[in-house]
Design an enzyme around this catalytic site. Structure first.
Site, mmCIF file in Angstrom:
data_model
loop_
_atom_site.group_PDB
_atom_site.id
_atom_site.type_symbol
_atom_site.label_atom_id
_atom_site.label_comp_id
_atom_site.label_asym_id
_atom_site.label_seq_id
_atom_site.Cartn_x
_atom_site.Cartn_y
_atom_site.Cartn_z
ATOM 1 N N ILE A 157 3.130 -3.617 10.276
ATOM 2 C CA ILE A 157 1.920 -2.885 10.673
ATOM 3 C C ILE A 157 0.818 -2.979 9.624
ATOM 4 O O ILE A 157 -0.273 -2.461 9.825
ATOM 5 C CB ILE A 157 2.220 -1.399 10.977
ATOM 6 C CG1 ILE A 157 2.839 -0.702 9.758
ATOM 7 C CG2 ILE A 157 3.110 -1.273 12.206
ATOM 8 C CD1 ILE A 157 3.010 0.803 9.948
ATOM 9 N N GLY A 158 1.098 -3.635 8.508
ATOM 10 C CA GLY A 158 0.050 -3.783 7.501
ATOM 11 C C GLY A 158 0.509 -4.662 6.360
ATOM 12 O O GLY A 158 1.704 -4.785 6.096
ATOM 13 N N ASN A 159 -0.432 -5.287 5.689
ATOM 14 C CA ASN A 159 -0.107 -6.074 4.506
ATOM 15 C C ASN A 159 -1.343 -6.213 3.644
ATOM 16 O O ASN A 159 -2.460 -5.985 4.081
ATOM 17 C CB ASN A 159 0.449 -7.451 4.882
ATOM 18 C CG ASN A 159 -0.481 -8.217 5.791
ATOM 19 O OD1 ASN A 159 -1.546 -8.662 5.366
ATOM 20 N ND2 ASN A 159 -0.094 -8.370 7.061
ATOM 21 N N SER A 207 -2.500 -7.035 -0.925
ATOM 22 C CA SER A 207 -2.074 -7.469 -2.250
ATOM 23 C C SER A 207 -0.886 -6.663 -2.747
ATOM 24 O O SER A 207 -0.116 -7.117 -3.582
ATOM 25 C CB SER A 207 -3.234 -7.344 -3.234
ATOM 26 O OG SER A 207 -3.650 -6.003 -3.335
ATOM 27 N N PHE A 208 -0.711 -5.451 -2.224
ATOM 28 C CA PHE A 208 0.396 -4.591 -2.642
ATOM 29 C C PHE A 208 1.731 -5.035 -2.067
ATOM 30 O O PHE A 208 2.787 -4.707 -2.592
ATOM 31 C CB PHE A 208 0.124 -3.149 -2.197
ATOM 32 C CG PHE A 208 0.061 -3.021 -0.700
ATOM 33 C CD1 PHE A 208 1.199 -2.747 0.045
ATOM 34 C CD2 PHE A 208 -1.131 -3.209 -0.029
ATOM 35 C CE1 PHE A 208 1.147 -2.666 1.423
ATOM 36 C CE2 PHE A 208 -1.198 -3.120 1.349
ATOM 37 C CZ PHE A 208 -0.049 -2.846 2.070
ATOM 38 N N VAL A 265 3.841 -5.436 1.876
ATOM 39 C CA VAL A 265 3.874 -5.352 3.340
ATOM 40 C C VAL A 265 4.338 -3.959 3.750
ATOM 41 O O VAL A 265 5.132 -3.323 3.057
ATOM 42 C CB VAL A 265 4.837 -6.406 3.940
ATOM 43 C CG1 VAL A 265 4.793 -6.387 5.461
ATOM 44 C CG2 VAL A 265 4.497 -7.800 3.425
ATOM 45 N N VAL A 266 3.849 -3.488 4.888
ATOM 46 C CA VAL A 266 4.316 -2.228 5.467
ATOM 47 C C VAL A 266 4.872 -2.501 6.852
ATOM 48 O O VAL A 266 4.253 -3.197 7.662
ATOM 49 C CB VAL A 266 3.191 -1.180 5.555
ATOM 50 C CG1 VAL A 266 3.693 0.096 6.232
ATOM 51 C CG2 VAL A 266 2.671 -0.847 4.167
ATOM 52 N N LYS A 277 7.264 0.737 3.101
ATOM 53 C CA LYS A 277 6.318 0.021 2.245
ATOM 54 C C LYS A 277 7.112 -0.826 1.257
ATOM 55 O O LYS A 277 7.855 -0.305 0.430
ATOM 56 C CB LYS A 277 5.419 1.020 1.510
ATOM 57 C CG LYS A 277 4.367 0.376 0.618
ATOM 58 C CD LYS A 277 3.483 1.456 -0.012
ATOM 59 C CE LYS A 277 2.426 0.843 -0.920
ATOM 60 N NZ LYS A 277 1.558 1.880 -1.520
ATOM 61 N N ASP A 323 -7.527 7.023 -5.550
ATOM 62 C CA ASP A 323 -7.984 6.174 -4.439
ATOM 63 C C ASP A 323 -8.165 7.002 -3.170
ATOM 64 O O ASP A 323 -7.683 6.640 -2.094
ATOM 65 C CB ASP A 323 -7.010 5.027 -4.194
ATOM 66 C CG ASP A 323 -7.643 3.883 -3.389
ATOM 67 O OD1 ASP A 323 -8.892 3.834 -3.306
ATOM 68 O OD2 ASP A 323 -6.902 3.047 -2.847
#
Length: 514
Positions: free
Chosen positions: A60-62, A64-65, A67-68, A83, A179
């Site tokens: 559901i997301g990616n 530089s940190f 992948v989620v 995460k 943040d």
């Protein structure tokens, strides 16, 4: 971004990480579904490892940190967000250490964590298993913006109160989030519960210990960060929260900028040129620099005519140049803008559900600033008597186990604020649009879970929710927007004023070890 993803979450000092529990990741199929079983440690409490199985995994997301993923726990059917970040074996993971300390109703909960091997030799990933929350304030606000509306004022009030409460809690522990932005404010549209997420940039600030100034997403960066300060305080989060509140009221970022210099230009256009003393408080190294004198823009002219006076006043108390002059998060919770939440009345949302918990303060929370307790608690709770009452006791505070204390109308409030009528919001929800892209330029925000957003994918608006949200919208920084106020030529003059700052801190988060 090329190459390997950055190591996770600002490695903690030079502390050697304890030996990682790599119990292996087992997969099998059952009824056509892939089931993954891992050896995980609970997020809070015991360190005793246990097997945890999950299925229905999808990205559901990616960024530089890392992948989620979204997944479903086999034992309970609960949806979770996982995460996955690259772990440097030499260091403890700061995000993990911080999240294991936190327990608050307005902070995303760490359920488990586990380690897994990568494809490369000696490559290890840390996996944080978090409660899954479907939306973000960013995506809800974006849906309203598509129909040229802003989130109704009563929902802004409800969301910001919960944000300030979460900040009061982490700041009381010395932790700075670093943040704060709409993408990192998870939202359950059914319950209106807001939870702060993504502690990948967070740090426990220690007096006298320097910190990196290249932190926080650009539109929400406090001016001392733009000035390159390294001895800042948790008040940088307060500035960011003020930017979020202003953005929700305006329908666009209040201080958009393409660089650190542009960012300061936008701030000066509204707040005026900082005084020498204000500059000294932000960064003493810039006190001798000559800034052209630009007058501040009246706050009432920055916002729409019908913006509640109390909301504008709160913004002005948050967006102060001098960090120590900014209001504390708990003081913000006690601000008159939130008095309507403390009114006794119906305890329901427009969809008929109960209000989210707003006054279930722990003793720790009420001990942060005890003098604020009479302002924080609704009168009907302060007057509760007897052993079962919810009134704070003389020796501290009873847990105030109340949910909301007023109803929230999706059409806004009709109550007067200091003699002027609050607006009735036009309509209630944006259309449940289609579309799945949605990422815009700005701070280079990643999608769900990392520096760019949170742990969530979108799941469509629920009935009674403030907005019906498009499925799968990527979470990036908000684009553009015209900022508030500033006279003709102010941008040019302010740009000249900030010339010396130049390449310092162009924005973006999560780049160094401090």
């Amino acid at each position: 971004m090329s190459g390997r993803p950055r190591t996770s979450s600002f490695a903690e000092g030079n502390k050697q990480s304890p030996s990682l529990v790599l119990g292996g990741v087992k997969t099998c199929s059952r009824d056509g579904s892939k089931i993954t079983t891992v050896v995980a440690t609970p997020g809070q409490g015991t360190d005793r490892v246990q097997e945890v199985s999950y299925t229905d995994t999808k990205v559901i997301g990616n960024g530089s940190f890392g992948v989620v993923f979204q997944a479903k726990l086999c034992d309970t059917g609960e949806l979770v967000a996982i995460k996955k970040v690259l772990q440097d074996r030499r260091f403890k993971n700061r995000e993990l250490q911080i999240m294991r300390k936190l327990e608050h109703c307005n902070i995303v909960k760490l359920l488990y964590f586990f380690y897994s091997s990568g494809e490369k030799r000696d490559e290890v990933f840390l996996n944080l298993v978090l409660e899954y929350i479907p939306e973000t304030v960013y995506k809800v606000a974006r849906q309203y913006a598509k129909t040229k509306q802003t989130i109704p004022i009563n929902f802004i009030r409800l969301y910001m109160y919960q944000l300030f409460r979460s900040l009061a809690y982490i700041h009381s522990l010395g932790i700075c989030h670093r943040d704060i932005k709409p993408q990192n404010l998870l939202l359950d549209p059914e319950t209106a519960v807001l939870k702060l997420c993504d502690f990948g940039s967070a740090k426990q600030l220690l007096h006298g210990e320097p910190n990196v100034s290249y932190i926080c997403s650009r539109y929400y960066r406090a001016p001392e960060l733009i000035f390159g300060a390294i001895n800042y305080t948790t008040k940088i989060d307060v500035w960011s929260a003020g930017c979020v509140l202003a953005e929700l009221l305006l329908g666009q970022p209040i201080f958009p900028g393409d660089s650190g210099v542009d960012q300061l230009v936008e701030v000066i256009k509204v707040l005026g040129t900082p005084t020498r003393e204000q500059i000294r408080e932000m960064n003493p190294n810039y006190t001798e620099f000559k800034f052209p004198q630009i007058k501040s823009h009246p706050w009432q002219k920055v916002f729409r005519i019908r913006t509640p006076t109390e909301a504008i006043n709160l913004v002005s108390l948050l967006l102060e140049y001098t960090p120590s002059a900014r209001i504390t998060p708990l003081k913000a919770c006690a601000h008159p803008f939130f008095d309507e939440l403390r009114m006794e009345g119906n305890h329901t949302l427009p969809n008929g559900r109960d209000m989210p918990p707003l006054f279930n303060f722990t003793e720790h929370e009420l001990s942060i600033q005890p003098s604020l307790v009479p302002q924080l608690l609704p009168k009907h709770l302060q007057n509760a008597s007897g052993p079962g009452g919810n009134r704070p006791s003389a020796g501290g505070a009873a847990s105030i186990a109340a949910s909301g204390s007023t109803s929230v109308s999706s059409t806004g409030s009709g109550a007067s604020v200091e003699g002027s009528a609050q607006p009735q919001s036009q309509g209630t929800a944006a259309a449940a649009g289609s579309g799945s892209g949605g990422a815009t330029a700005g701070t280079g925000g990643a999608s769900a879970g990392g520096p760019g957003s949170g742990n969530n994918s979108s799941s469509g608006g629920a009935s009674g929710a403030p907005s019906a949200v498009a499925a799968g919208g990527a979470n990036a920084a908000v684009a553009g927007g015209a900022g508030g106020g500033g006279g003709a030529g102010a941008a040019t003059a302010a740009a000249t004023a900030t010339g010396a700052i130049g390449a310092t801190n162009a924005g973006g988060a999560n780049v160094t070890d401090s």
